[in-house]
Design a protein around this motif. Structure first.
Motif, PDB file in Angstrom:
ATOM      1  N   PHE A 131      42.951   9.595  -5.031  1.00  0.00           N
ATOM      2  CA  PHE A 131      42.050  10.783  -4.339  1.00  0.00           C
ATOM      3  C   PHE A 131      41.227  11.539  -5.253  1.00  0.00           C
ATOM      4  CE2 PHE A 131      42.452  15.070  -2.255  1.00  0.00           C
ATOM      5  CZ  PHE A 131      41.497  15.026  -1.720  1.00  0.00           C
ATOM      6  N   PHE A 132      42.098  12.043  -6.257  1.00  0.00           N
ATOM      7  CA  PHE A 132      41.392  12.865  -7.362  1.00  0.00           C
ATOM      8  C   PHE A 132      40.024  12.045  -7.987  1.00  0.00           C
ATOM      9  CE2 PHE A 132      45.287  15.358  -9.295  1.00  0.00           C
ATOM     10  CZ  PHE A 132      45.222  16.172  -8.436  1.00  0.00           C
ATOM     11  N   ILE A 133      40.106  10.958  -8.510  1.00  0.00           N
ATOM     12  CA  ILE A 133      39.398  10.087  -8.819  1.00  0.00           C
ATOM     13  C   ILE A 133      38.125   9.826  -7.967  1.00  0.00           C
ATOM     14  CG2 ILE A 133      38.698   7.886 -10.255  1.00  0.00           C
ATOM     15  CD1 ILE A 133      41.664   8.044 -11.203  1.00  0.00           C
ATOM     16  N   ALA A 134      38.496   9.502  -6.661  1.00  0.00           N
ATOM     17  CA  ALA A 134      37.665   9.172  -5.542  1.00  0.00           C
ATOM     18  C   ALA A 134      36.776  10.385  -5.270  1.00  0.00           C
ATOM     19  CB  ALA A 134      38.358   8.503  -4.461  1.00  0.00           C
ATOM     20  N   SER A 135      37.220  11.577  -5.683  1.00  0.00           N
ATOM     21  CA  SER A 135      36.529  12.737  -5.061  1.00  0.00           C
ATOM     22  C   SER A 135      35.694  13.100  -6.278  1.00  0.00           C
ATOM     23  CB  SER A 135      37.694  13.956  -4.987  1.00  0.00           C
ATOM     24  OG  SER A 135      38.391  13.519  -3.887  1.00  0.00           O
ATOM     25  N   ASN A 181      42.615  13.947   8.173  1.00  0.00           N
ATOM     26  CA  ASN A 181      43.212  13.431   6.838  1.00  0.00           C
ATOM     27  C   ASN A 181      42.160  12.783   6.190  1.00  0.00           C
ATOM     28  OD1 ASN A 181      45.925  13.812   7.777  1.00  0.00           O
ATOM     29  ND2 ASN A 181      45.413  12.384   9.387  1.00  0.00           N
ATOM     30  N   MET A 182      42.401  12.699   4.672  1.00  0.00           N
ATOM     31  CA  MET A 182      41.233  11.966   3.800  1.00  0.00           C
ATOM     32  C   MET A 182      41.065  10.531   4.235  1.00  0.00           C
ATOM     33  SD  MET A 182      39.785  14.545   2.460  1.00  0.00           S
ATOM     34  CE  MET A 182      38.778  13.887   1.746  1.00  0.00           C
ATOM     35  N   THR A 183      42.101  10.022   4.884  1.00  0.00           N
ATOM     36  CA  THR A 183      41.898   8.441   4.958  1.00  0.00           C
ATOM     37  C   THR A 183      41.581   8.143   6.580  1.00  0.00           C
ATOM     38  OG1 THR A 183      44.363   8.574   5.300  1.00  0.00           O
ATOM     39  CG2 THR A 183      43.301   7.803   3.267  1.00  0.00           C
ATOM     40  N   ASP A 184      41.417   9.290   7.453  1.00  0.00           N
ATOM     41  CA  ASP A 184      40.847   8.911   8.734  1.00  0.00           C
ATOM     42  C   ASP A 184      39.652   8.298   8.886  1.00  0.00           C
ATOM     43  OD1 ASP A 184      43.070  10.165   9.953  1.00  0.00           O
ATOM     44  OD2 ASP A 184      42.142  12.005  10.239  1.00  0.00           O
ATOM     45  N   PRO A 208      32.821   7.802   1.910  1.00  0.00           N
ATOM     46  CA  PRO A 208      32.907   6.947   0.726  1.00  0.00           C
ATOM     47  C   PRO A 208      34.121   7.592  -0.005  1.00  0.00           C
ATOM     48  CG  PRO A 208      31.042   8.664   1.102  1.00  0.00           C
ATOM     49  CD  PRO A 208      31.874   8.694   2.335  1.00  0.00           C
ATOM     50  N   ILE A 209      34.592   8.645   0.082  1.00  0.00           N
ATOM     51  CA  ILE A 209      36.057   8.935  -0.715  1.00  0.00           C
ATOM     52  C   ILE A 209      37.141   8.012  -0.258  1.00  0.00           C
ATOM     53  CG2 ILE A 209      37.537  10.761  -1.080  1.00  0.00           C
ATOM     54  CD1 ILE A 209      35.721  12.841  -0.795  1.00  0.00           C
ATOM     55  N   SER A 210      37.150   7.767   0.942  1.00  0.00           N
ATOM     56  CA  SER A 210      38.631   6.851   1.562  1.00  0.00           C
ATOM     57  C   SER A 210      38.257   5.693   1.087  1.00  0.00           C
ATOM     58  CB  SER A 210      38.941   7.095   2.806  1.00  0.00           C
ATOM     59  OG  SER A 210      37.852   6.551   3.709  1.00  0.00           O
ATOM     60  N   SER A 211      36.999   4.951   1.024  1.00  0.00           N
ATOM     61  CA  SER A 211      36.882   3.401   0.491  1.00  0.00           C
ATOM     62  C   SER A 211      37.036   3.529  -0.925  1.00  0.00           C
ATOM     63  CB  SER A 211      35.577   2.937   1.004  1.00  0.00           C
ATOM     64  OG  SER A 211      34.419   3.721   1.117  1.00  0.00           O
TER      65      SER A 211
END
Ligand code: AQP
Length: 344
Positions: free
Chosen positions: A78-82, A221-224, A300-303
């Protein structure tokens, strides 16, 4: 950290940012807007930045070991994807750098019982069952102080709920410096603010959006998926009035204020700017705008998180490299602390 950057200093201390997030499962929009989005901003400003997955904090409440391992990597992803870049920021897992726990013990001996007893988060988390809470949950703010001060960090970006813990970090640094007659630990500045310093529950605008809220409808949630986000925002509590054109019109309208603040933070706008655009609209018109903006930011963050999680050896390598870099800063600071207090 880019090698082309000149280190800036505050007094005798180098300008350095530290912050962490617990891998206690399910990351929320509150974690993103209140913390990680700002981590990225500070990385891209002229700061030396260190960000940590604080797994030793997560175990203050029992965690299933295999789930904890998974959550730790997911949070790093999540850190890196953000937008955190391991070439610019140090990214690592807390338990990989033993200096945190060692300095944490020393700070247990500096902090006073009365200080810890005032921590409202302990009271909230332990609830009525405080006698049965772990000692770690009670002492956790001293470990948090160690996380920060093991790097002589000068700035800590956090959500508003962490303000009291940061004040305790400052008190610990001041007491240590005073008791040992040194000017060794910096008095850290909290970096809190903006429209999303406290993102509230979608079901109750007076409660913080939290990963441990029993209702999944209370948080994004970030993955919703976009369908789930749309459903949650559609069901989010509101009031019958139209949206105002001025911030004063949000007074005593906690849910409306929360949704407007989320919309503003997602679009890097101020609440004033947003209200001048949407003032007069009904929630039935505004909610789809919010869904669109939230999906645009989160998808884009969750993918990207999914992509990163498909190559765990690479992710572990990034965390190991980060831990080595972190240790090279924390180790001499701990050694000097030992010297000051007369052990070793
Ligand atoms: N709702 C929020 N609004 C703004 N910032 C928030 N943060 C958390 N929730 C919000 C910020 O995220 C960072 C990491 O928090 P954490 O996960 O380490 O711990 P927490 O604050 O205890 O988060 P939760 O979601 O409330 O977890 P649980 O439910 O496990 O207690 C911090 O900077 C925090 O301020």
């Amino acid at each position: 950290m880019g090698t082309d950057r000149k280190p800036e200093t505050i007094g005798k201390f180098r300008k350095r940012v530290f912050s962490g997030v617990q891998p206690s499962g399910g990351l929320t929009l509150g974690n993103y807007l209140g913390a990680v989005k700002r981590f990225v901003q500070m990385q891209n400003d002229n700061y030396e930045t260190i960000y940590c997955v604080v797994d030793l904090h997560a175990i203050t409440v029992w965690q299933d070991p295999s789930v904890l391992r998974q959550n730790t990597r997911e949070l790093a992803a999540f850190f890196i994807a953000s937008g955190l870049d391991p070439e610019k920021s140090i990214l690592f897992n807390q338990s990989a750098v033993s200096e945190h726990a060692q300095l944490g013990w020393i700070f247990n001996c500096v902090a006073r019982m009365g200080w810890m007893q005032r921590m409202t988060q302990f009271k909230d988390k332990a609830g009525k069952n405080a006698q049965n809470a772990s000692l770690g949950l009670f002492a956790y703010p001293a470990l948090m102080a160690a996380d920060i001060l093991a790097y002589h960090a000068t700035h800590v970006p956090v959500g508003d709920d962490q303000k009291q813990h940061l004040e305790l970090t400052r008190d610990i640094a001041i007491k240590f410096n005073h008791d040992y007659e040194v000017d060794f630990f910096p008095v850290t500045e909290p970096v809190i603010g903006g429209p999303a310093a406290r993102v509230m529950s979608l079901r109750d605008g007076t409660k913080k959006m939290s990963k441990s809220d029993p209702s999944d409808l209370s948080r994004i949630n970030m993955t919703d998926s976009s369908d789930v986000i749309s459903n949650k925002i559609r069901k989010a509590k509101t009031d019958p009035q139209a949206l105002p054109s001025e911030p004063e019109g949000l007074k005593d309208r906690a849910e409306a204020e929360n949704l407007v603040s989320i919309y503003a933070a997602l679009g890097d706008e101020s609440v004033d700017e947003v209200l001048s655009e949407i003032g007069g609209k009904q929630f039935s018109e505004f909610k789809p705008m919010l869904v669109e903006r939230a999906t645009e930011v989160l998808s884009p963050i969750s993918s990207e998180m999914e992509r990163i999680m498909r190559d765990l050896p690479e992710l572990d390598k990034v965390l190991n490299n980060g831990a080595n870099k972190a240790k090279s800063i924390a180790k001499p600071i701990l050694q000097k602390t030992f010297d000051i207090i007369g052990v070793r």
